[in-house]
Motif scaffolding. Structure first.
Motif, PDB file in Angstrom:
ATOM      1  N   TRP A 157       0.828  -1.201   0.000  1.00  0.00           N
ATOM      2  CA  TRP A 157       0.000   0.000   0.000  1.00  0.00           C
ATOM      3  C   TRP A 157       0.866   1.256   0.000  1.00  0.00           C
ATOM      4  N   LEU A 158       1.849   1.261   0.883  1.00  0.00           N
ATOM      5  CA  LEU A 158       2.698   2.445   0.994  1.00  0.00           C
ATOM      6  C   LEU A 158       3.500   2.674  -0.283  1.00  0.00           C
ATOM      7  N   ALA A 159       3.952   1.602  -0.904  1.00  0.00           N
ATOM      8  CA  ALA A 159       4.681   1.748  -2.168  1.00  0.00           C
ATOM      9  C   ALA A 159       3.791   2.361  -3.239  1.00  0.00           C
ATOM     10  N   GLY A 160       2.530   1.935  -3.287  1.00  0.00           N
ATOM     11  CA  GLY A 160       1.619   2.517  -4.263  1.00  0.00           C
ATOM     12  C   GLY A 160       1.271   3.960  -3.949  1.00  0.00           C
ATOM     13  N   TYR A 207       2.627   4.387  -9.941  1.00  0.00           N
ATOM     14  CA  TYR A 207       2.559   3.189 -10.774  1.00  0.00           C
ATOM     15  C   TYR A 207       3.934   2.656 -11.176  1.00  0.00           C
ATOM     16  N   GLY A 208       4.796   3.497 -11.656  1.00  0.00           N
ATOM     17  CA  GLY A 208       6.062   3.012 -12.203  1.00  0.00           C
ATOM     18  C   GLY A 208       7.015   2.491 -11.144  1.00  0.00           C
ATOM     19  N   ILE A 256       9.262  -1.456  -7.021  1.00  0.00           N
ATOM     20  CA  ILE A 256       9.602  -1.759  -5.625  1.00  0.00           C
ATOM     21  C   ILE A 256       8.870  -3.009  -5.150  1.00  0.00           C
ATOM     22  N   ILE A 257       7.594  -3.084  -5.480  1.00  0.00           N
ATOM     23  CA  ILE A 257       6.808  -4.245  -5.047  1.00  0.00           C
ATOM     24  C   ILE A 257       7.345  -5.527  -5.667  1.00  0.00           C
TER      25      ILE A 257
END
Length: 239
Positions: free
Chosen positions: A125-128, A133-134, A139-140
């Motif tokens: 969630w935090l990465a998004g 998006y990119g 990272i995910i």
């Protein structure tokens, strides 16, 4: 005559001991043998209809109580955890670290959480939310890929113990063994399906080592199966 008197005395003596011996035998042996009534008393009695009905009533009340607790937790507990605990932690991470450091923290958490059976959803969630998006997708995928490889390598060290552990759940073991059958492409497809299914992927990462699964179809299938989940997290929480 003396011989006759001795015979009479001997006969009287023997006849006097028989009742005593018989009484001793009756007291020590026969009295200790369980009677039919005693055997019936010692045998476990089946539960009566009233006891069975009472047990079902208690089980029904317990189920209702458990359902009420679950509904209360979903209604008030989950929002409380998100609003008071999870979101403040995520906001603190977003403000306490710079973007490069935060990216490293997220990759590390995504890599280590599956090893420790910790859900990695909040990190996704935090990465998004922070990276969009990119970079968020990158990272995910990097973090989750490492998080799927590490349990596989660790599981190889404890393969026999995992095999013994899976014997307790034969149905789960049978499902996992399906992933190791067939050709390279078959293994790839099965792993990808496991990733998008509700099956706990943290358990699958360790359990797959007891099958004939090869490393490369496991890795490629895992990456392919995680792509839809990564896009879902990014789409829902990207800023």
């Amino acid at each position: 005559m003396p011989n006759l008197s001795k015979e009479i005395e001997k006969h009287d003596t023997n006849s006097g001991h028989h009742p005593r011996e018989d009484s001793e035998y009756d007291r020590l042996v026969i009295s200790n043998e369980p009677t039919a009534a005693g055997v019936d008393i010692l045998q476990p009695q089946p539960p009566t209809r009233s006891e069975t009905f009472s047990w079902w009533i208690k089980a029904f009340i317990f189920c209702i109580f458990a359902v009420i607790l679950i509904l209360v937790f979903l209604k008030w507990g989950v929002p409380f955890l998100f609003e008071k605990i999870l979101f403040p932690i995520m906001q603190w991470e977003a403000t306490a670290f710079g973007r490069p450091v935060l990216a490293v923290v997220l990759v590390t958490s995504l890599a280590l959480f599956p090893v420790l059976f910790i859900p990695s959803g909040p990190s996704m969630w935090l990465a998004g939310m922070i990276f969009g998006y990119g970079l968020g997708f990158l990272i995910i995928m990097v973090g989750t890929t490492i998080g799927m490889v590490l349990p596989y390598l660790i599981g190889l060290l404890f393969r026999e113990r995992i095999h013994q552990w899976l014997k307790k759940w034969p149905q789960t073991a049978a499902m996992v063994r399906l992933a190791g059958e067939g050709s390279w492409f078959h293994q790839f497809k099965v792993v990808a399906l496991f990733r998008v299914s509700p099956f706990p992927y943290t358990i699958f990462n360790y359990a797959v080592v007891v099958t004939n699964m090869k490393f490369w179809p496991y890795l490629c299938g895992s990456i392919a199966g995680m792509i839809p989940e990564a896009f879902i997290y990014i789409y829902r929480y990207a800023m």
